[in-house]
Motif scaffolding. Structure first.
Motif, PDB file in Angstrom:
ATOM      1  N   PRO A  79       3.457   6.733  10.401  1.00  0.00           N
ATOM      2  CA  PRO A  79       5.018   6.339  10.656  1.00  0.00           C
ATOM      3  C   PRO A  79       5.115   4.885  10.172  1.00  0.00           C
ATOM      4  CG  PRO A  79       3.810   6.561  12.659  1.00  0.00           C
ATOM      5  CD  PRO A  79       2.813   6.983  11.901  1.00  0.00           C
ATOM      6  N   PHE A  80       4.120   3.925  10.267  1.00  0.00           N
ATOM      7  CA  PHE A  80       4.199   2.552  10.165  1.00  0.00           C
ATOM      8  C   PHE A  80       3.502   1.790   9.047  1.00  0.00           C
ATOM      9  CE2 PHE A  80       4.767   3.528  14.727  1.00  0.00           C
ATOM     10  CZ  PHE A  80       6.079   3.199  14.889  1.00  0.00           C
ATOM     11  N   LEU A  81       2.719   2.521   8.221  1.00  0.00           N
ATOM     12  CA  LEU A  81       2.303   1.736   6.910  1.00  0.00           C
ATOM     13  C   LEU A  81       3.122   1.946   5.670  1.00  0.00           C
ATOM     14  CD1 LEU A  81      -0.049  -0.200   5.609  1.00  0.00           C
ATOM     15  CD2 LEU A  81      -1.207   2.208   5.414  1.00  0.00           C
ATOM     16  N   HIS A  82       3.917   1.199   5.210  1.00  0.00           N
ATOM     17  CA  HIS A  82       5.113   1.215   4.178  1.00  0.00           C
ATOM     18  C   HIS A  82       4.359   0.954   2.951  1.00  0.00           C
ATOM     19  CE1 HIS A  82       7.457   2.377   7.778  1.00  0.00           C
ATOM     20  NE2 HIS A  82       7.314   1.332   8.144  1.00  0.00           N
ATOM     21  N   ARG A  83       3.582  -0.081   2.850  1.00  0.00           N
ATOM     22  CA  ARG A  83       3.008  -0.452   1.563  1.00  0.00           C
ATOM     23  C   ARG A  83       1.669   0.096   1.160  1.00  0.00           C
ATOM     24  NH1 ARG A  83       4.529  -5.873  -0.104  1.00  0.00           N
ATOM     25  NH2 ARG A  83       3.268  -5.074  -1.838  1.00  0.00           N
ATOM     26  N   THR A  84       1.418   1.188   0.672  1.00  0.00           N
ATOM     27  CA  THR A  84       0.295   1.701   0.709  1.00  0.00           C
ATOM     28  C   THR A  84      -0.543   1.602  -0.862  1.00  0.00           C
ATOM     29  OG1 THR A  84       1.175   3.900  -0.249  1.00  0.00           O
ATOM     30  CG2 THR A  84       0.768   3.614   2.038  1.00  0.00           C
ATOM     31  N   GLU A  85       0.108   0.920  -1.826  1.00  0.00           N
ATOM     32  CA  GLU A  85      -0.476   0.533  -3.047  1.00  0.00           C
ATOM     33  C   GLU A  85      -1.716  -0.270  -2.444  1.00  0.00           C
ATOM     34  OE1 GLU A  85       2.424  -2.486  -2.486  1.00  0.00           O
ATOM     35  OE2 GLU A  85       2.609  -0.180  -2.510  1.00  0.00           O
ATOM     36  N   ASN A  86      -2.909   0.102  -3.200  1.00  0.00           N
ATOM     37  CA  ASN A  86      -4.162  -0.646  -2.964  1.00  0.00           C
ATOM     38  C   ASN A  86      -4.644  -0.711  -1.404  1.00  0.00           C
ATOM     39  OD1 ASN A  86      -4.072  -1.168  -5.947  1.00  0.00           O
ATOM     40  ND2 ASN A  86      -3.292  -3.226  -5.523  1.00  0.00           N
ATOM     41  N   VAL A  87      -4.546   0.361  -0.671  1.00  0.00           N
ATOM     42  CA  VAL A  87      -4.849   0.439   0.765  1.00  0.00           C
ATOM     43  C   VAL A  87      -5.724   1.832   0.755  1.00  0.00           C
ATOM     44  CG1 VAL A  87      -4.236   0.761   3.067  1.00  0.00           C
ATOM     45  CG2 VAL A  87      -2.638  -0.995   1.496  1.00  0.00           C
ATOM     46  N   ASN A  88      -6.982   1.724   0.944  1.00  0.00           N
ATOM     47  CA  ASN A  88      -7.526   2.855   1.676  1.00  0.00           C
ATOM     48  C   ASN A  88      -7.797   2.861   2.881  1.00  0.00           C
ATOM     49  OD1 ASN A  88      -8.136   3.435  -1.260  1.00  0.00           O
ATOM     50  ND2 ASN A  88      -9.819   1.699  -1.252  1.00  0.00           N
ATOM     51  N   VAL A  89      -7.228   4.058   3.569  1.00  0.00           N
ATOM     52  CA  VAL A  89      -7.244   4.312   4.876  1.00  0.00           C
ATOM     53  C   VAL A  89      -8.516   5.153   5.295  1.00  0.00           C
ATOM     54  CG1 VAL A  89      -6.240   4.938   7.005  1.00  0.00           C
ATOM     55  CG2 VAL A  89      -4.855   3.935   5.117  1.00  0.00           C
ATOM     56  N   ILE A  90      -9.444   4.671   6.085  1.00  0.00           N
ATOM     57  CA  ILE A  90     -10.715   5.631   6.386  1.00  0.00           C
ATOM     58  C   ILE A  90     -10.552   5.784   7.793  1.00  0.00           C
ATOM     59  CG2 ILE A  90     -13.096   5.601   6.640  1.00  0.00           C
ATOM     60  CD1 ILE A  90     -12.349   2.927   4.541  1.00  0.00           C
TER      61      ILE A  90
END
Length: 165
Positions: A148-159
Motif C-alpha cells: 500500500p505504501f511503495l508508489h515508485r517501484t522502478e528500479n526497486v527490487n523487494v526481497i
C-alpha cells in the motif's frame, strides 16, 4: 528548521493487527527531508520519535507499530480522530548519500521501512541509474507495507523475508 506545535489527528486507520496509519495536521510551511523523524508528545512526560512517511498539503503521515505495548503503543491503540499532540521536529540525518553506488541495499523489518519508503517515493526522476534492493523482514505477508505504501517501484527490487507465514 525545528518547530514545535500542537497538531490534530486527521485520520487513524488500523492496517494490520498492530500497525496504524496515522495522519496529523501540520503547519503548511513544515519542511522535511525524506528520512527525517519528529517527536510526538504522548503525555506531559513522554515523547516518542516516529519516522515521517510523507508530509504535504498540511498533513503529515506515519506508520506506527503498537506491538511493543509501551506508553506510546497504548496511546495509539485508544486515541481517536480529533485528539491533539505536540509534534516537534524534524530531526535526523538519515539521508541517501549523493555518492552512493549504483547497487544500493536497504535492510529493515516492520515499520523500520518508513524512512526507505520516504526515500524511494521521493527520488528524483533522474535517479534512474540506481538500483535499490530492499531486503524487508516481516512476520506475515499481511504485514507487508510495500503493497500500500511503495508508489515508485522502478528500479526497486523487494526481497521479502517472511518469518512466520
Amino acid at each position: 528548521m525545528i518547530t514545535s506545535s500542537k497538531q490534530q489527528i486527521l485520520s487513524l486507520n488500523k492496517i494490520s493487527d498492530y500497525i496504524y496509519h496515522v495522519v496529523y495536521s501540520i503547519d503548511k510551511d513544515f519542511k522535511y527531508i525524506p528520512g527525517q523523524f519528529v517527536g510526538i508528545q504522548i503525555n506531559s512526560t513522554y515523547r516518542r520519535a516516529y519516522s515521517i512517511l510523507k508530509s504535504e498539503d498540511g498533513r503529515i503521515e506515519f506508520l506506527i507499530n503498537t506491538s511493543p505495548g509501551g506508553i506510546a503503543s497504548q496511546y495509539f491503540q485508544r486515541c481517536k480522530v480529533g485528539d491533539e499532540n505536540m509534534i516537534t521536529g524534524p530531526y535526523g540525518r538519515f539521508f541517501l548519500q549523493e555518492k552512493s553506488t549504483e547497487q544500493i541495499f536497504l535492510v529493515c523489518t516492520g515499520t523500520g521501512i518508513v524512512p526507505y519508503l520516504a526515500w524511494l517515493n521521493n527520488r528524483p526522476f533522474n535517479d534512474h541509474h540506481k538500483v535499490f534492493n530492499l531486503v524487508y523482514g516481516i512476520r506475515y505477508l499481511k504485514d507487508d507495507l510495500t503493497l500500500p505504501f511503495l508508489h515508485r517501484t522502478e528500479n526497486v527490487n523487494v526481497i521479502h523475508c517472511v518469518t512466520r507465514e
